[in-house]
Design an enzyme around this catalytic site. Structure first.
Site, PDB file in Angstrom:
ATOM      1  N   LYS A 125      33.980  10.489  22.727  1.00  0.00           N
ATOM      2  CA  LYS A 125      33.322   9.568  21.778  1.00  0.00           C
ATOM      3  C   LYS A 125      33.706   9.701  20.545  1.00  0.00           C
ATOM      4  O   LYS A 125      33.935  10.657  19.722  1.00  0.00           O
ATOM      5  CB  LYS A 125      31.669   9.870  21.963  1.00  0.00           C
ATOM      6  CG  LYS A 125      30.752   8.599  21.801  1.00  0.00           C
ATOM      7  CD  LYS A 125      30.833   7.623  22.843  1.00  0.00           C
ATOM      8  CE  LYS A 125      30.084   6.230  22.444  1.00  0.00           C
ATOM      9  NZ  LYS A 125      29.773   5.440  23.409  1.00  0.00           N
ATOM     10  N   ASP A 165      31.416   0.234  20.792  1.00  0.00           N
ATOM     11  CA  ASP A 165      30.019   0.727  21.014  1.00  0.00           C
ATOM     12  C   ASP A 165      29.182  -0.100  20.012  1.00  0.00           C
ATOM     13  O   ASP A 165      29.674  -1.034  19.465  1.00  0.00           O
ATOM     14  CB  ASP A 165      29.940   2.248  20.738  1.00  0.00           C
ATOM     15  CG  ASP A 165      28.499   2.843  21.591  1.00  0.00           C
ATOM     16  OD1 ASP A 165      28.396   2.731  22.770  1.00  0.00           O
ATOM     17  OD2 ASP A 165      27.744   3.273  20.626  1.00  0.00           O
TER      18      ASP A 165
HETATM   19  P1  NDP Z   1      25.604  -3.727  19.595  1.00  0.00           P
HETATM   20  O1  NDP Z   1      25.887  -3.129  18.451  1.00  0.00           O
HETATM   21  O2  NDP Z   1      26.385  -5.020  20.076  1.00  0.00           O
HETATM   22  O3  NDP Z   1      24.013  -3.920  19.633  1.00  0.00           O
HETATM   23  C1  NDP Z   1      23.065  -2.988  19.459  1.00  0.00           C
HETATM   24  C2  NDP Z   1      21.779  -3.645  19.451  1.00  0.00           C
HETATM   25  O4  NDP Z   1      20.809  -2.590  19.513  1.00  0.00           O
HETATM   26  C3  NDP Z   1      21.416  -4.492  18.147  1.00  0.00           C
HETATM   27  O5  NDP Z   1      20.516  -5.597  18.609  1.00  0.00           O
HETATM   28  C4  NDP Z   1      20.788  -3.599  17.217  1.00  0.00           C
HETATM   29  O6  NDP Z   1      20.075  -4.272  16.125  1.00  0.00           O
HETATM   30  C5  NDP Z   1      19.947  -2.738  18.271  1.00  0.00           C
HETATM   31  N1  NDP Z   1      20.039  -1.189  17.673  1.00  0.00           N
HETATM   32  C6  NDP Z   1      20.872  -0.523  17.400  1.00  0.00           C
HETATM   33  N2  NDP Z   1      20.364   0.465  16.740  1.00  0.00           N
HETATM   34  C7  NDP Z   1      19.093   0.421  16.911  1.00  0.00           C
HETATM   35  C8  NDP Z   1      17.942   0.990  16.555  1.00  0.00           C
HETATM   36  N3  NDP Z   1      18.146   2.261  15.650  1.00  0.00           N
HETATM   37  N4  NDP Z   1      16.804   0.840  16.780  1.00  0.00           N
HETATM   38  C9  NDP Z   1      16.376  -0.333  17.101  1.00  0.00           C
HETATM   39  N5  NDP Z   1      17.623  -1.318  17.728  1.00  0.00           N
HETATM   40  C10 NDP Z   1      18.739  -0.835  17.653  1.00  0.00           C
HETATM   41  O7  NDP Z   1      25.883  -2.578  20.782  1.00  0.00           O
HETATM   42  P2  NDP Z   1      25.839  -2.587  22.309  1.00  0.00           P
HETATM   43  O8  NDP Z   1      25.279  -3.752  22.871  1.00  0.00           O
HETATM   44  O9  NDP Z   1      27.496  -2.256  22.591  1.00  0.00           O
HETATM   45  O10 NDP Z   1      25.371  -1.299  22.553  1.00  0.00           O
HETATM   46  C11 NDP Z   1      24.023  -0.847  22.980  1.00  0.00           C
HETATM   47  C12 NDP Z   1      23.717   0.301  23.813  1.00  0.00           C
HETATM   48  O11 NDP Z   1      24.404   0.204  24.879  1.00  0.00           O
HETATM   49  C13 NDP Z   1      24.204   1.472  22.925  1.00  0.00           C
HETATM   50  O12 NDP Z   1      23.325   2.503  23.406  1.00  0.00           O
HETATM   51  C14 NDP Z   1      25.600   1.864  23.529  1.00  0.00           C
HETATM   52  O13 NDP Z   1      25.841   3.189  23.582  1.00  0.00           O
HETATM   53  C15 NDP Z   1      25.113   1.474  25.055  1.00  0.00           C
HETATM   54  N6  NDP Z   1      26.438   1.120  25.723  1.00  0.00           N
HETATM   55  C16 NDP Z   1      27.259   0.095  25.107  1.00  0.00           C
HETATM   56  C17 NDP Z   1      28.499  -0.153  25.861  1.00  0.00           C
HETATM   57  C18 NDP Z   1      29.226  -1.248  25.635  1.00  0.00           C
HETATM   58  O14 NDP Z   1      30.436  -1.521  26.430  1.00  0.00           O
HETATM   59  N7  NDP Z   1      29.329  -2.129  24.499  1.00  0.00           N
HETATM   60  C19 NDP Z   1      28.730   0.563  27.106  1.00  0.00           C
HETATM   61  C20 NDP Z   1      27.831   1.562  27.698  1.00  0.00           C
HETATM   62  C21 NDP Z   1      26.716   1.877  26.721  1.00  0.00           C
HETATM   63  P3  NDP Z   1      20.677  -4.428  14.811  1.00  0.00           P
HETATM   64  O15 NDP Z   1      21.606  -5.676  14.929  1.00  0.00           O
HETATM   65  O16 NDP Z   1      19.291  -4.692  13.960  1.00  0.00           O
HETATM   66  O17 NDP Z   1      21.138  -3.062  14.399  1.00  0.00           O
END
Ligand code: NDP
Length: 444
Positions: A125, A165
């Site tokens: 990672k 991510d």
């Molecule tokens: P994105 O950046 O596309 O979206 C993240 C979302 O989560 C946004 O809506 C963001 O809001 C919110 N968010 C992020 N940090 C926080 C926080 N500290 N508190 C509250 N809300 C938060 O990321 P992904 O959708 O790709 O990833 C989301 C999760 O899924 C993560 O945990 C990631 O590790 C996991 N994941 C992702 C994969 C992928 O293929 N993309 C694969 C497997 C797991 P804001 O815009 O306000 O920051």
């Protein structure tokens, strides 16, 4: 006395001030006690001591220049955790909360997740404490180029293949890939999540969210005879995972009534209109609060924790780690929720997980439930190696098969070790067994 207590002690001693990493290791070691009892040779070979220590940790400086010619310095990380079953694989996170402990927790989880996919993928990672919010396209490009100017030394199609991510989507992967190609003069599959005209795979964008729903659908049907059909669903986040989980829930006949971002959440009891969300988040890159301007019957509440007080049948936390705590779990259970699937990595606190298991909620831990993203990245690597592409349907069918198999393997392992329907234990054990066998066969 627990057999693996000294392993945990050593982790805490050697990695002070890294609570997320400790939390992730503790959960896995707890599940592996019975495996250690059954396989004393692995204790003797130090498999448990070795698996908690990354093979390599790289920390580097990322200088970049903003639109006003001001110089900024961020910190970059790549933790190459375990390569015994394949090249390191795992995403890059760009978020101000990133530090080495967060990257280590994610890299550690990735070992087991990647093993569960059945594909030859090791665990790693990376990321940076850079905050992409409010940055111009030019600033994002210059940051990504600077990031790759160091990262390129450590990755390669047979060594380490990063992906997206939080904060890293198609745009960022494009800028990083362009820089790698320039430096190395080589067109090769060193990143996944690439654009479709330059080596990307169809269905990669959708994969994590879709995979989460495939996993939860089979788990809920097998354990409780329930499905997404007519279910009311609450999803946190509004990024890549949340958006495509919403799309699949809707396709499967469920109603998603809430989404969030780090500032607050929207509640639309008539069902979220996904086209509006895609326009706001994917095209305009604005806040989720904009939604109520388009749909005045929906409400917006500041602060994201309250999202779990909305009554639902299924909850899919898809934002970030530790976003769903004990109180949120109690509220969900009291409201009749019967399924919780983790789209994010470790979004539920240990206390919340214990409550879900005690109350026989169908609980899909992130390691298993969100493995569809990395599985499809594995399929992208496969297509890159063949210099060939599969259709959307071909990739989606393979994704579905993989998710059903992950459920089956986790469920079988849980049963074999006396923890029927405990998918946390099942996923940890099934993911571990394959890696431990490989480590043991390959010597110290
Ligand atoms: P994105 O950046 O596309 O979206 C993240 C979302 O989560 C946004 O809506 C963001 O809001 C919110 N968010 C992020 N940090 C926080 C926080 N500290 N508190 C509250 N809300 C938060 O990321 P992904 O959708 O790709 O990833 C989301 C999760 O899924 C993560 O945990 C990631 O590790 C996991 N994941 C992702 C994969 C992928 O293929 N993309 C694969 C497997 C797991 P804001 O815009 O306000 O920051």
């Amino acid at each position: 006395m627990k057999l693996l207590a000294n392993v945990m002690e050593q982790v805490v001693k050697r990695n002070p001030n890294e609570p997320e990493f400790h939390q992730a290791v503790e959960e896995v070691l707890d599940s592996l006690e019975s495996v250690a009892e059954k396989n004393p040779q692995w204790v003797k070979e130090g498999i448990f001591d070795r698996i908690v220590e990354p093979e390599r940790q790289i920390i580097f400086r990322i200088p970049w220049v903003d639109d006003n010619n001001k110089v900024h310095v961020n910190r970059g990380f790549r933790v190459q955790f375990n390569s015994s079953i394949g090249p390191y694989k795992g995403g890059l996170r760009l978020h101000p909360s990133v530090n080495v402990g967060i990257i280590k927790f994610l890299g550690f989880e990735q070992i087991f997740k990647n093993s569960l996919t059945g594909l030859p993928l090791g665990g790693g990672k990376g990321g940076s404490d850079f905050d992409p919010k409010g940055k111009s396209d030019g600033e994002i490009m210059r940051f990504c180029q600077s990031f790759m100017t160091e990262l390129y030394r450590h990755i390669g199609p047979n060594t380490d293949v990063p992906a997206g991510d939080i904060g890293v989507g198609g745009r960022e992967i494009g800028y990083m890939y362009g820089m790698y190609r320039k430096i190395r003069n080589e067109f090769t599959g060193i990143l996944t999540g690439k654009g479709l005209t330059w080596g990307g795979s169809l269905a990669r964008t959708q994969a994590t969210g879709y995979g989460l729903c495939y996993f939860m659908d089979v788990a809920m049907q097998s354990i409780k005879g329930k499905s997404f059909k007519d279910a009311t669903v609450v999803i946190s986040g509004s990024g890549n995972v949340a958006i495509y989980a919403t799309e699949k829930v809707q396709e499967l006949g469920g109603k998603v009534v809430a989404l969030s971002d780090s500032a607050g959440y929207i509640h639309d009891p008539e069902g979220i209109k996904l086209d509006t969300v895609k326009q706001i988040k994917e095209v305009e890159r604005k806040r989720i609060s904009e939604y109520i301007k388009h749909h005045p019957k929906a409400t917006y509440t500041e602060g994201c924790a309250g999202i779990w007080s909305i009554k639902c049948d299924v909850a899919l936390p898809c934002a970030t780690q530790n976003e769903l705590d004990e109180n949120a779990a109690k509220t969900l259970i009291a409201n009749g929720c019967y399924g919780v699937g983790e789209g994010a990595n470790m979004p539920s606190t240990p206390e919340a997980v214990d409550l879900f298991i005690e109350n026989k909620i169908v609980f899909g831990p992130g390691k298993a439930a969100n493995a569809g993203g990395v599985a499809t990245s594995g399929l992208e690597m496969c297509q890159n190696s063949m210099r060939y592409s599969w259709t959307f349907e071909e990739v989606d069918t393979k994704l579905k098969d993989i998710m059903v198999n992950i459920y089956k393997n986790a469920s079988d392992a849980a049963k074999e070790y006396g923890k029927e329907n405990n998918l946390v234990a099942g996923a940890n054990i099934a993911g571990f067994l394959k890696v431990a066998e490989a480590m043991s066969a390959q010597g110290v």
